[in-house]
Design a protein around this motif. Structure first.
Motif, short mmCIF file in Angstrom:
data_model
loop_
_atom_site.label_atom_id
_atom_site.label_comp_id
_atom_site.label_asym_id
_atom_site.label_seq_id
_atom_site.Cartn_x
_atom_site.Cartn_y
_atom_site.Cartn_z
N THR A 175 -3.98 1.27 12.73
CA THR A 175 -2.90 0.44 13.27
C THR A 175 -3.49 -0.82 13.90
N TYR A 176 -3.02 -1.98 13.42
CA TYR A 176 -3.52 -3.26 13.89
C TYR A 176 -2.63 -3.78 15.03
N PRO A 177 -3.11 -4.77 15.81
CA PRO A 177 -2.35 -5.25 16.97
C PRO A 177 -0.96 -5.76 16.65
N ASN A 178 -0.74 -6.28 15.43
CA ASN A 178 0.60 -6.78 15.08
C ASN A 178 1.52 -5.69 14.56
N GLY A 179 1.06 -4.41 14.62
CA GLY A 179 1.88 -3.28 14.19
C GLY A 179 1.66 -2.85 12.76
N LYS A 180 0.88 -3.61 12.00
CA LYS A 180 0.62 -3.24 10.61
C LYS A 180 -0.17 -1.94 10.55
N GLU A 181 0.25 -1.04 9.65
CA GLU A 181 -0.42 0.24 9.49
C GLU A 181 -0.90 0.40 8.05
N THR A 223 -11.09 -7.97 17.17
CA THR A 223 -9.95 -7.25 16.60
C THR A 223 -9.93 -5.84 17.14
N HIS A 224 -8.78 -5.40 17.58
CA HIS A 224 -8.62 -4.05 18.11
C HIS A 224 -7.81 -3.23 17.11
N ILE A 225 -8.38 -2.11 16.68
CA ILE A 225 -7.72 -1.25 15.69
C ILE A 225 -7.64 0.16 16.24
N GLU A 226 -6.43 0.72 16.23
CA GLU A 226 -6.24 2.10 16.64
C GLU A 226 -6.37 3.00 15.42
N VAL A 227 -7.19 4.04 15.56
CA VAL A 227 -7.45 4.97 14.45
C VAL A 227 -6.89 6.33 14.83
N THR A 228 -6.00 6.84 13.99
CA THR A 228 -5.42 8.17 14.21
C THR A 228 -5.88 9.08 13.07
N ALA A 229 -6.62 10.12 13.42
CA ALA A 229 -7.13 11.07 12.42
C ALA A 229 -6.24 12.31 12.39
N GLU A 230 -6.00 12.81 11.20
CA GLU A 230 -5.28 14.06 11.02
C GLU A 230 -5.68 14.64 9.68
N GLU A 260 -10.03 -15.77 6.49
CA GLU A 260 -8.73 -16.21 5.95
C GLU A 260 -8.05 -15.09 5.17
N GLU A 261 -8.83 -14.39 4.35
CA GLU A 261 -8.26 -13.29 3.56
C GLU A 261 -7.77 -12.17 4.46
N PHE A 262 -8.51 -11.89 5.54
CA PHE A 262 -8.08 -10.85 6.48
C PHE A 262 -6.75 -11.21 7.13
N GLU A 263 -6.61 -12.48 7.57
CA GLU A 263 -5.36 -12.89 8.22
C GLU A 263 -4.19 -12.81 7.25
N ARG A 264 -4.41 -13.19 5.99
CA ARG A 264 -3.32 -13.09 4.99
C ARG A 264 -2.92 -11.64 4.79
N TRP A 265 -3.93 -10.76 4.67
CA TRP A 265 -3.63 -9.34 4.45
C TRP A 265 -2.89 -8.76 5.64
N ARG A 266 -3.30 -9.11 6.83
CA ARG A 266 -2.71 -8.53 8.04
C ARG A 266 -1.25 -8.99 8.21
N GLU A 267 -0.94 -10.20 7.76
CA GLU A 267 0.41 -10.72 7.95
C GLU A 267 1.36 -10.34 6.82
N GLU A 268 0.82 -9.76 5.73
CA GLU A 268 1.70 -9.37 4.61
C GLU A 268 2.67 -8.28 5.05
#
Length: 231
Positions: A137-143, A123-130, A223-231
């Motif tokens: 930000t996840y690969p499917n655009g979920k933030e 899994t690739h996750i972009e982390v933006t700190a401020e 399974e729980e991760f995939e459900r959360w990511r697709e919500e």
């Protein structure tokens, strides 16, 4: 009762050194590697500390002044002692350096070219700190903000950057600290292997509300991760 008395100096030392005890309760192979280095460093430090205190007490007793009116004669040099206290610190540093270098290389970020398609292998996750939050930000655009969700037993690659000042991304149980730098990308890889909730934080002073820059990390089943990511 005796066991508690023996453990008291250790806990006092950890408290005075501002040690985060969660580092010693790792939930990933990365965390265990770092924890082992901390334990080895602490062991070497205690060996040196105890040795110094014992020699200090022995020399105070053996060479204490009995006649304060006379000046003791000069002692001849002792080459054996000089060689010993020169070689021993070098050996201790070598003992610590070897596993530290091995761990550094084993934890070094592997590029996408080496790892292949991150979507297939991990899994690739972009982390933006401020100031004063982390956005994931996840690969499917979920933030999500200050709420990090990870799948158990899957390698996660973080790509970090900062919008303002230098921050430090840290989840004590899972991995070591890594800076998020404005205008530059840094990377961190970790594979959590225990389901649970862990606290993350910024470990670099970044402003007035630095202490409030925290986030929750939840490691869940696939399974729980995939459900959360697709919500």
């Amino acid at each position: 009762m005796n066991k508690r008395i023996k453990m008291t100096p250790l806990f006092l030392l950890l408290i005075l050194s501002a040690c985060d005890l969660r580092v010693l309760d790792p939930a990933s192979e990365t965390g265990r590697t770092i924890g082992s280095l901390i334990e080895l460093s602490f062991l070497l430090m205690m060996i040196v500390l105890i040795t110094v205190f014992i020699l200090f007490a022995v020399f105070m007793q053996k060479y204490r002044a009995k006649d304060y009116t006379c000046i003791p004669p000069d002692r001849k040099e002792n080459k054996w002692f000089e060689v010993t206290w020169t070689v021993l610190p070098i050996l201790l540093l070598v003992v610590l350096a070897i596993p530290a270098v091995q761990a550094t290389y084993s934890l070094t970020y592997k590029s996408e070219a080496e790892k292949g398609d991150l979507e297939e292998e991990g899994t690739h996750i972009e982390v933006t700190a401020e100031q004063y939050s982390f956005t994931f930000t996840y690969p499917n655009g979920k933030e999500s903000t200050n709420d990090l969700v990870l799948p158990v037993d899957r390698e996660v690659t973080f790509t970090l950057t900062s919008e303002d000042v230098v921050h430090s991304f840290w989840i004590p149980e899972l991995a070591g600290k890594i800076d998020a730098i404005p205008g530059k990308e840094t990377h961190l890889q970790v594979t959590p292997d225990e389901v649970g909730q862990y606290q993350g934080k910024c470990a670099e002073f970044c402003g007035s509300y630095h202490a409030e820059m925290r986030f929750t990390t939840r490691v869940v089943e696939e399974e729980e991760f995939e459900r959360w990511r697709e919500e």
